[in-house]
Design an enzyme around this catalytic site. Structure first.
Site, PDB file in Angstrom:
ATOM      1  N   LYS A 240      75.466  36.732-103.177  1.00  0.00           N
ATOM      2  CA  LYS A 240      75.913  36.926-101.789  1.00  0.00           C
ATOM      3  C   LYS A 240      75.948  38.392-101.362  1.00  0.00           C
ATOM      4  CE  LYS A 240      75.917  33.521-100.602  1.00  0.00           C
ATOM      5  NZ  LYS A 240      74.627  32.756-100.669  1.00  0.00           N
TER       6      LYS A 240
ATOM      7  N   GLY B 170      72.978  40.032-100.595  1.00  0.00           N
ATOM      8  CA  GLY B 170      71.776  40.349 -99.823  1.00  0.00           C
ATOM      9  C   GLY B 170      70.488  40.066-100.586  1.00  0.00           C
ATOM     10  N   THR B 171      70.581  39.235-101.607  1.00  0.00           N
ATOM     11  CA  THR B 171      69.423  38.913-102.450  1.00  0.00           C
ATOM     12  C   THR B 171      68.288  38.276-101.645  1.00  0.00           C
ATOM     13  OG1 THR B 171      71.198  38.146-103.914  1.00  0.00           O
ATOM     14  CG2 THR B 171      68.946  37.992-104.754  1.00  0.00           C
TER      15      THR B 171
ATOM     16  N   TRP C 266      67.508  38.530 -98.543  1.00  0.00           N
ATOM     17  CA  TRP C 266      66.863  39.547 -97.710  1.00  0.00           C
ATOM     18  C   TRP C 266      65.909  40.392 -98.551  1.00  0.00           C
ATOM     19  CZ3 TRP C 266      70.051  43.932 -94.832  1.00  0.00           C
ATOM     20  CH2 TRP C 266      69.220  44.536 -93.890  1.00  0.00           C
TER      21      TRP C 266
ATOM     22  N   HIS D 252      70.794  37.306-111.300  1.00  0.00           N
ATOM     23  CA  HIS D 252      72.169  37.721-111.007  1.00  0.00           C
ATOM     24  C   HIS D 252      72.886  38.151-112.286  1.00  0.00           C
ATOM     25  CE1 HIS D 252      71.972  36.496-106.863  1.00  0.00           C
ATOM     26  NE2 HIS D 252      71.805  35.213-107.145  1.00  0.00           N
TER      27      HIS D 252
ATOM     28  N   ARG E 261      77.240  45.072-102.177  1.00  0.00           N
ATOM     29  CA  ARG E 261      77.807  44.836-100.838  1.00  0.00           C
ATOM     30  C   ARG E 261      79.327  44.910-100.930  1.00  0.00           C
ATOM     31  NH1 ARG E 261      76.979  39.150 -97.407  1.00  0.00           N
ATOM     32  NH2 ARG E 261      77.377  40.080 -95.353  1.00  0.00           N
TER      33      ARG E 261
ATOM     34  N   LYS F  88      75.682  34.596 -91.239  1.00  0.00           N
ATOM     35  CA  LYS F  88      75.729  35.563 -90.127  1.00  0.00           C
ATOM     36  C   LYS F  88      74.911  36.818 -90.418  1.00  0.00           C
ATOM     37  CE  LYS F  88      80.355  34.573 -88.313  1.00  0.00           C
ATOM     38  NZ  LYS F  88      81.676  35.190 -88.104  1.00  0.00           N
TER      39      LYS F  88
HETATM   40  P1  A3P Z   1      76.799  36.167 -94.913  1.00  0.00           P
HETATM   41  O1  A3P Z   1      77.289  34.935 -95.603  1.00  0.00           O
HETATM   42  O2  A3P Z   1      77.850  37.229 -94.831  1.00  0.00           O
HETATM   43  O3  A3P Z   1      76.186  35.904 -93.592  1.00  0.00           O
HETATM   44  P2  A3P Z   1      72.474  36.325-101.019  1.00  0.00           P
HETATM   45  O4  A3P Z   1      71.123  36.273-100.448  1.00  0.00           O
HETATM   46  O5  A3P Z   1      72.679  37.383-102.062  1.00  0.00           O
HETATM   47  O6  A3P Z   1      72.966  34.986-101.431  1.00  0.00           O
HETATM   48  O7  A3P Z   1      73.432  36.813 -99.828  1.00  0.00           O
HETATM   49  C1  A3P Z   1      73.646  35.985 -98.727  1.00  0.00           C
HETATM   50  C2  A3P Z   1      74.108  36.851 -97.571  1.00  0.00           C
HETATM   51  O8  A3P Z   1      72.992  37.605 -97.080  1.00  0.00           O
HETATM   52  C3  A3P Z   1      74.618  36.010 -96.430  1.00  0.00           C
HETATM   53  O9  A3P Z   1      75.639  36.788 -95.809  1.00  0.00           O
HETATM   54  C4  A3P Z   1      73.369  35.881 -95.560  1.00  0.00           C
HETATM   55  O10 A3P Z   1      73.637  35.565 -94.217  1.00  0.00           O
HETATM   56  C5  A3P Z   1      72.781  37.274 -95.705  1.00  0.00           C
HETATM   57  N1  A3P Z   1      71.346  37.302 -95.431  1.00  0.00           N
HETATM   58  C6  A3P Z   1      70.399  36.397 -95.776  1.00  0.00           C
HETATM   59  N2  A3P Z   1      69.205  36.749 -95.309  1.00  0.00           N
HETATM   60  C7  A3P Z   1      69.383  37.923 -94.651  1.00  0.00           C
HETATM   61  C8  A3P Z   1      68.485  38.788 -93.933  1.00  0.00           C
HETATM   62  N3  A3P Z   1      67.214  38.505 -93.795  1.00  0.00           N
HETATM   63  N4  A3P Z   1      69.020  39.900 -93.387  1.00  0.00           N
HETATM   64  C9  A3P Z   1      70.334  40.200 -93.515  1.00  0.00           C
HETATM   65  N5  A3P Z   1      71.221  39.419 -94.173  1.00  0.00           N
HETATM   66  C10 A3P Z   1      70.748  38.288 -94.737  1.00  0.00           C
END
Ligand code: A3P
Length: 331
Positions: free
Chosen positions: A68, A70-71, A73, A127, A151, A288
């Site tokens: 969670k 930003g993986t 992304w 992870h 994060r 979000k």
């Molecule tokens: P939120 O739950 O705060 O919205 P991971 O990918 O490590 O599981 O992290 C998930 C978080 O990254 C979620 O945060 C998700 O909305 C956010 N996320 C996923 N894709 C993204 C993107 N393209 N740009 C920015 N944030 C993104």
């Protein structure tokens, strides 16, 4: 979840699991404390497999993160950057498959899954904390590179909370945010403790900055184009002057934006099928994508508690996460 081992070592590992400290049900499935890290059982087996069977290529690049952070992304960005001359944006694999299908997650791989791609460099995500990865890959002489994204733990916790609630089996009792908050602060979280995870990669990046690129989600949000350029450079495929003039960096940022990815059918209704058989709807990887959503969920006291732990753990190490861990008023 299904088990990733199939041979006679399964008996031994099942015995090992029976002897490990555990937390039942809170996160949907039992979490075990293995080598100082809280893992689901498939990840315990996955860690053993990597430690014993992973043969690296010196060109391998690993996307590493606490869940969670930003993986998703970064997955999209790394895949898009690396393959930008192979695929046109109008006919791109990410239009048809979710970011998690672009390159494999090592954590639940069987040895035969490691050879998934002949591309060079190979991309893998994990992870696992730094200390859990075999020294054959973490030793700078391996040639392997790591991208780490961290994060603000308050946003990680809130994001994790939503993720766990969405995937929680309906037959289990509802999850209490207070319970998850308290466990997180005690370090009990999938792949936790959170702070050890971040510091493992931070310290390694300090030792070998040419091998570990350390990003912060908040800074990526502030300057996505700058981070795309740094990523491309680090991955050995720098953005050329001509590409820059042609707007390539902007195109990559827009293509991998949460707005664009969540508009795609595959991320609205598609699923990610893990090699354990576990199925996760792609839409659960997006929410979000904001900085500071913790403000909608944490009380002032909860915020102070996490900031205090963060400040104490990171004190003197040159790392700030979230805005408040340096010079915390309570210290
Ligand atoms: P939120 O739950 O705060 O919205 P991971 O990918 O490590 O599981 O992290 C998930 C978080 O990254 C979620 O945060 C998700 O909305 C956010 N996320 C996923 N894709 C993204 C993107 N393209 N740009 C920015 N944030 C993104």
């Amino acid at each position: 979840m299904s088990c990733v081992t199939t041979d006679d070592s399964e008996q031994k590992t099942l015995q090992l699991l029976a002897d490990l400290p555990r937390v039942d049900a809170t996160f949907g499935d039992t979490l075990y404390l293995y080598q100082g890290v809280w893992l689901f059982r498939d990840a315990v087996f996955g860690a053993m497999q990597i430690q014993n069977h992973f043969n690296h290529h010196p060109t391998d690049i690993f996307l590493t993160s606490f869940m969670k952070s930003g993986t998703t992304w970064l997955r999209s960005l790394m895949f898009t950057i690396l393959n930008r001359s192979r695929f046109d944006f109008s006919d791109h694999p990410l239009l048809r498959k979710g970011p998690h299908d672009c390159f494999p997650v090592l954590d639940t791989c069987k040895p035969e899954d490691y050879a998934v791609t002949d591309n060079s460099p190979r991309l893998f995500a994990t992870h696992f904390p730094h200390k859990m990865l075999p020294s054959s890959i973490t030793d700078p002489s391996s040639g392997c590179k790591f991208v780490y994204v961290c994060r603000d733990p308050k946003d990680v916790l809130v994001s994790m909370w939503h993720f766990v609630v969405k995937l929680r089996p309906k037959e289990l009792p509802p999850l209490s945010f207070d319970e998850v908050f308290n466990l997180f602060c005690e370090g009990v979280m999938i792949y936790g403790p959170y702070w050890d995870h971040v510091l493992g990669f931070w310290n390694a990046a300090f030792q070998s900055p040419e091998k570990i690129l350390f990003f912060k989600y908040e800074e990526m949000k502030r300057d996505p184009e700058g981070h795309v350029k740094k990523l491309a450079e680090f991955m050995g495929v720098p953005i050329s002057g001509q590409e820059e003039e042609d707007g390539m960096v902007k195109k990559i940022v827009e293509f991998c934006s949460i707005e664009h990815l969540t508009s795609l059918e595959v991320n609205k209704n598609g699923v990610y099928k893990a090699n354990t058989g576990y199925i996760v709807p792609n839409e659960t990887f997006f929410r979000k994508g904001e900085v500071g959503d913790w403000k909608c969920h944490l009380t002032e006291a909860m915020k102070d508690q996490i900031d205090r732990i963060t400040h104490d753990k990171l004190k003197g190490l040159g790392l700030t996460i979230g805005a408040t861990n340096e010079g915390h008023p309570m210290t």
